[in-house]
Design a protein around this motif. Structure first.
Motif, PDB file in Angstrom:
ATOM      1  N   MET B  23       0.835  -1.205   0.000  1.00 28.59           N
ATOM      2  CA  MET B  23       0.000   0.000   0.000  1.00 28.59           C
ATOM      3  C   MET B  23       0.869   1.253   0.000  1.00 28.59           C
ATOM      4  O   MET B  23       0.546   2.241  -0.655  1.00 28.59           O
ATOM      5  CB  MET B  23      -0.934  -0.008   1.215  1.00 28.59           C
ATOM      6  N   THR B  24       1.995   1.192   0.744  1.00 26.65           N
ATOM      7  CA  THR B  24       2.902   2.342   0.761  1.00 26.65           C
ATOM      8  C   THR B  24       3.478   2.585  -0.632  1.00 26.65           C
ATOM      9  O   THR B  24       3.540   3.724  -1.107  1.00 26.65           O
ATOM     10  CB  THR B  24       4.045   2.096   1.764  1.00 26.65           C
ATOM     11  N   ALA B  25       3.886   1.499  -1.295  1.00 27.16           N
ATOM     12  CA  ALA B  25       4.463   1.633  -2.646  1.00 27.16           C
ATOM     13  C   ALA B  25       3.419   2.191  -3.619  1.00 27.16           C
ATOM     14  O   ALA B  25       3.729   3.052  -4.452  1.00 27.16           O
ATOM     15  CB  ALA B  25       4.972   0.277  -3.128  1.00 27.16           C
ATOM     16  N   LEU B  26       2.190   1.723  -3.485  1.00 30.47           N
ATOM     17  CA  LEU B  26       1.150   2.147  -4.427  1.00 30.47           C
ATOM     18  C   LEU B  26       0.633   3.557  -4.130  1.00 30.47           C
ATOM     19  O   LEU B  26      -0.085   4.141  -4.939  1.00 30.47           O
ATOM     20  CB  LEU B  26      -0.015   1.147  -4.399  1.00 30.47           C
ATOM     21  N   ALA B  27       1.003   4.097  -2.950  1.00 28.40           N
ATOM     22  CA  ALA B  27       0.569   5.458  -2.615  1.00 28.40           C
ATOM     23  C   ALA B  27       1.220   6.469  -3.557  1.00 28.40           C
ATOM     24  O   ALA B  27       0.726   7.568  -3.748  1.00 28.40           O
ATOM     25  CB  ALA B  27       0.920   5.771  -1.160  1.00 28.40           C
ATOM     26  N   TYR B  28       2.365   6.096  -4.138  1.00 28.90           N
ATOM     27  CA  TYR B  28       3.049   6.971  -5.098  1.00 28.90           C
ATOM     28  C   TYR B  28       3.056   6.256  -6.458  1.00 28.90           C
ATOM     29  O   TYR B  28       4.025   5.589  -6.812  1.00 28.90           O
ATOM     30  CB  TYR B  28       4.478   7.254  -4.621  1.00 28.90           C
ATOM     31  N   ARG B  29       1.949   6.408  -7.174  1.00 29.76           N
ATOM     32  CA  ARG B  29       1.733   5.609  -8.395  1.00 29.76           C
ATOM     33  C   ARG B  29       2.807   5.827  -9.451  1.00 29.76           C
ATOM     34  O   ARG B  29       3.352   4.894 -10.020  1.00 29.76           O
ATOM     35  CB  ARG B  29       0.363   5.941  -9.001  1.00 29.76           C
ATOM     36  N   ALA B  30       3.096   7.126  -9.712  1.00 30.20           N
ATOM     37  CA  ALA B  30       4.045   7.437 -10.793  1.00 30.20           C
ATOM     38  C   ALA B  30       5.414   6.841 -10.479  1.00 30.20           C
ATOM     39  O   ALA B  30       6.059   6.227 -11.341  1.00 30.20           O
ATOM     40  CB  ALA B  30       4.151   8.952 -10.961  1.00 30.20           C
ATOM     41  N   ASN B  31       5.839   7.007  -9.239  1.00 26.87           N
ATOM     42  CA  ASN B  31       7.136   6.471  -8.831  1.00 26.87           C
ATOM     43  C   ASN B  31       7.149   4.947  -8.964  1.00 26.87           C
ATOM     44  O   ASN B  31       8.128   4.351  -9.434  1.00 26.87           O
ATOM     45  CB  ASN B  31       7.427   6.876  -7.385  1.00 26.87           C
ATOM     46  N   PHE B  32       6.040   4.337  -8.575  1.00 27.30           N
ATOM     47  CA  PHE B  32       5.941   2.876  -8.627  1.00 27.30           C
ATOM     48  C   PHE B  32       6.110   2.381 -10.069  1.00 27.30           C
ATOM     49  O   PHE B  32       6.913   1.485 -10.347  1.00 27.30           O
ATOM     50  CB  PHE B  32       4.568   2.442  -8.076  1.00 27.30           C
ATOM     51  N   LEU B  33       5.357   3.003 -10.984  1.00 30.54           N
ATOM     52  CA  LEU B  33       5.399   2.549 -12.382  1.00 30.54           C
ATOM     53  C   LEU B  33       6.761   2.834 -13.021  1.00 30.54           C
ATOM     54  O   LEU B  33       7.339   1.981 -13.702  1.00 30.54           O
ATOM     55  CB  LEU B  33       4.287   3.226 -13.180  1.00 30.54           C
ATOM     56  N   ALA B  34       7.279   4.058 -12.782  1.00 31.45           N
ATOM     57  CA  ALA B  34       8.566   4.419 -13.372  1.00 31.45           C
ATOM     58  C   ALA B  34       9.667   3.486 -12.867  1.00 31.45           C
ATOM     59  O   ALA B  34      10.494   2.992 -13.652  1.00 31.45           O
ATOM     60  CB  ALA B  34       8.910   5.870 -13.015  1.00 31.45           C
ATOM     61  N   ASP B  35       9.642   3.214 -11.584  1.00 30.95           N
ATOM     62  CA  ASP B  35      10.666   2.357 -10.992  1.00 30.95           C
ATOM     63  C   ASP B  35      10.572   0.942 -11.577  1.00 30.95           C
ATOM     64  O   ASP B  35      11.592   0.298 -11.879  1.00 30.95           O
ATOM     65  CB  ASP B  35      10.463   2.322  -9.468  1.00 30.95           C
ATOM     66  N   ALA B  36       9.335   0.473 -11.767  1.00 31.48           N
ATOM     67  CA  ALA B  36       9.138  -0.881 -12.316  1.00 31.48           C
ATOM     68  C   ALA B  36       9.696  -0.963 -13.746  1.00 31.48           C
ATOM     69  O   ALA B  36      10.374  -1.936 -14.113  1.00 31.48           O
ATOM     70  CB  ALA B  36       7.657  -1.244 -12.291  1.00 31.48           C
ATOM     71  N   VAL B  37       9.422   0.074 -14.537  1.00 31.17           N
ATOM     72  CA  VAL B  37       9.885   0.066 -15.941  1.00 31.17           C
ATOM     73  C   VAL B  37      11.414   0.123 -15.991  1.00 31.17           C
ATOM     74  O   VAL B  37      12.071  -0.646 -16.713  1.00 31.17           O
ATOM     75  CB  VAL B  37       9.256   1.254 -16.722  1.00 31.17           C
ATOM     76  N   VAL B  38      11.991   1.038 -15.200  1.00 32.87           N
ATOM     77  CA  VAL B  38      13.460   1.180 -15.179  1.00 32.87           C
ATOM     78  C   VAL B  38      14.093  -0.134 -14.726  1.00 32.87           C
ATOM     79  O   VAL B  38      15.108  -0.590 -15.284  1.00 32.87           O
ATOM     80  CB  VAL B  38      13.877   2.341 -14.246  1.00 32.87           C
ATOM     81  N   THR B  39      13.491  -0.747 -13.721  1.00 27.44           N
ATOM     82  CA  THR B  39      14.028  -2.008 -13.201  1.00 27.44           C
ATOM     83  C   THR B  39      14.014  -3.093 -14.277  1.00 27.44           C
ATOM     84  O   THR B  39      14.962  -3.884 -14.406  1.00 27.44           O
ATOM     85  CB  THR B  39      13.193  -2.461 -11.972  1.00 27.44           C
TER      86      THR B  39
END
Lengths: 320, 268
Positions: B23-39
């Motif tokens: 839930m903490t990770a999903l609280a910052y949606r843009a960061n979550f998605l960007a980090d997933a793509v970069v990873t």
């Protein structure tokens, strides 16, 4: 059996010591000196079940260190601690389920999530069944007037709201022993009153044993009939709050307004405009009042005990 | 107490902690998605050095490019676990010790090692591990003899053993924070050493082979699962790997318990 029992509790630390300056910093790279600091020394403490005790002392007196030793967070250098019959230094899960420590200057709330999620996390960690959890949570929300607060991210809450949620998070498992370390620190007056009232209500309803530290004497006066005072890690006083005040602040602030300005002081009372004002030993107040009342010109009388802070200042050897 | 009664509170605590972490990770949606793509891109990029080194060479130290990619795949799987679950927790422990917030962990009626080790999670970094499994799958399909069920099971088990060793190494490093408080240099050293695990252990000089087998058993983490997929792993190697893992976990537990006694909390 006492709820809390400590005997000869002692904690010493080795703390690095370094002279001022860059050269001393370089020297400390290969030769570090240490000082042994005694935070708490041979402290004896007993709390009966259901008792609320104020734990007082100046900054650095060893209050927080004592609370943490009682809660099993730091290991005493010497002495024994038993809380609810358990050796708290071993931190048995059976004991941890029955105590809490709430610290006014540290937070356990999940910063990016609403407090309700911290409550839910604690429910799981403390294995509180859902029906009991719902009952306690509703009671806490009601007593602390949390309402919609628990559904907003913790980072968006005011300091007072966060502190109330911290208390609720610490109590969601309905502990029997509460260690409260400055729970009203930094709060405005109305929020202090609300938190104070809550602690009184909660401990009365649940018969909890409370050991409370606070620098706000109003907290102590409102909640504790007994106080334990330490200074320099050593026990200085353990007894009734009223006796502490009588012993270390035995005077009363007397103010008497008269119909006409008095012509001369009366005993220790000085003339200030139309009033007689002064500090009077408690035992001498009735006789003094009788003398002034006999003049037949008294409009108003105020007799106030000295603030508790004065008693503590005298106890700690400060300004009398 | 029965095993079930011991395990249930652990699973409940982990489940609740990971739920909060998601839930903490999903609280910052843009960061979550960007980090997933970069990873995901970062995981893909790990194959490039292998392809570059093997360009024009059939084998190096007895490994073909596809076989070496098995090691890379295993490395990426483990690295994903480190970044998602191990590093955030154990680096967080250092702050918990410095600022005294470890107090709240120690007050829970759950093994503090467990809470300290697994309560934080950066779920988007698990994409890295997914990428590692893709690399493993592609590399395995290019082997002369694709691995059978037995080899795959053995490799997955050994990956688990490797993860346990890696966790034990991290725990050993961060446990020193109870004495030294700041352990950044030690953790950087460990991270750098771990990087060697992306290559088969046979490509190193003998002295490093011994080092990476016994002292910091990187070979056990990634080369051994790759050997299992190739179908050339000796049963004795697998068993000795298991033994090393048990020793590392036991030692790290003992150090952790001893370190915890040095916790002095932070002043109020």
């Amino acid at each position: 059996m006492n709820a809390i029992s400590a005997r000869g509790l002692t904690k010493t630390y080795r703390s690095p010591r370094k002279a001022q300056g860059l050269l001393a910093s370089l020297r400390s790279l290969w030769h570090r000196e240490h000082t042994v600091i005694t935070a708490v020394s041979e402290l004896d403490l007993e709390l009966a079940p259901g008792e609320t005790v104020g734990f007082l002392g100046p900054n650095g007196a060893g209050k927080t260190t004592t609370l943490k030793m009682l809660a099993g967070l730091i290991e005493p250098t010497a002495g024994t601690v038993r809380v609810l019959g358990y050796d708290s230094t071993q931190r048995p899960p059976e004991l941890l389920r029955r105590l809490t420590l709430v610290m006014g200057n540290k937070q356990q709330l999940l910063w990016d999530l609403p407090p309700s999620e911290t409550f839910e996390l604690n429910r799981a960690l403390y294995d509180v069944d859902r029906a009991r959890f719902a009952r306690i949570r509703d009671e806490l929300v009601d007593l602390l007037a949390l309402g919609s607060v628990i559904d907003r991210p913790a980072r968006n809450l005011s300091l007072g709201e966060r502190m109330k949620c911290e208390l609720a998070a610490g109590l969601i498992h309905e502990p029997e022993v509460l260690f409260l370390d400055e729970p009203t620190i930094g709060l405005d007056v109305s929020m202090q009153v609300a938190v104070r009232q809550f602690i009184a209500d909660w401990s009365r309803r649940h018969g909890a044993t409370v050991l409370l530290t606070s620098h706000y004497m109003d907290d102590i006066a409102a909640l504790c009939s007994r106080v334990v005072v330490i200074d320099g890690g050593r026990l200085r006083y353990d007894g009734a709050l009223t006796a502490l005040a009588e012993r270390y602040a035995p005077e009363r602030a007397v103010r008497i307004r008269l119909a006409r300005p008095p012509v001369e002081p009366v005993g220790p009372l000085a003339v200030v405009g139309q009033e007689l004002v002064g500090q009077v030993p408690a035992a001498a107040v009735p006789e003094l009042l009788a003398r002034v009342m006999a003049t037949g010109e008294v409009l108003e009388v105020s007799v106030e005990p000295q603030p508790l802070e004065d008693a503590l200042r005298r106890l700690f050897g400060g300004a009398a | 107490m029965s095993d079930a009664r011991r395990v249930r509170p652990i699973l409940r605590a982990l489940g609740a902690s990971w739920r909060a972490a998601w839930m903490t990770a999903l609280a910052y949606r843009a960061n979550f998605l960007a980090d997933a793509v970069v990873t995901l891109f970062a995981a893909g990029a790990t194959v490039l050095p292998v392809l570059f080194v093997f360009h024009g060479q059939e084998t190096i130290a007895g490994w073909t490019a596809s076989e070496a990619l098995l090691v890379t795949g295993a490395f990426v799987v483990l690295q994903g676990l480190v970044e998602a679950a191990v590093e955030p927790n154990l680096r967080g422990l250092v702050d918990d010790i410095r600022f005294g917030t470890l107090d709240y962990v120690l007050l829970r009626p759950v093994d503090p090692q467990l809470l300290v080790s697994f309560r934080r999670l950066v779920p988007q970094r698990l994409v890295y591990s997914v990428g590692g499994f893709v690399i493993l799958g592609v590399a395995a399909s290019r082997l002369p003899e694709p691995p059978g069920l037995w080899a795959i099971s053995a490799a997955l088990t050994l990956l688990g053993v490797g993860a346990a060793v890696m966790y034990a190494l991290w725990l050993l490093v961060v446990s020193t924070a109870f004495w030294f408080v700041r352990v950044d240099n030690l953790s950087y050293l460990l991270t750098s050493a771990m990087d060697a695990a992306r290559w088969p252990i046979d490509v190193f000089r003998p002295v490093f082979r011994v080092l990476f087998s016994v002292v910091v058993p990187l070979g056990l983490m990634t080369t051994t699962p790759a050997l299992a997929l190739r179908g050339v792993l000796e049963p004795t190697s697998a068993l000795s790997g298991l033994g090393v893992a048990v020793v590392f976990c036991a030692v790290s537990r003992a150090v952790w318990v001893r370190a915890l006694r040095h916790y002095s909390s932070a002043s109020s």
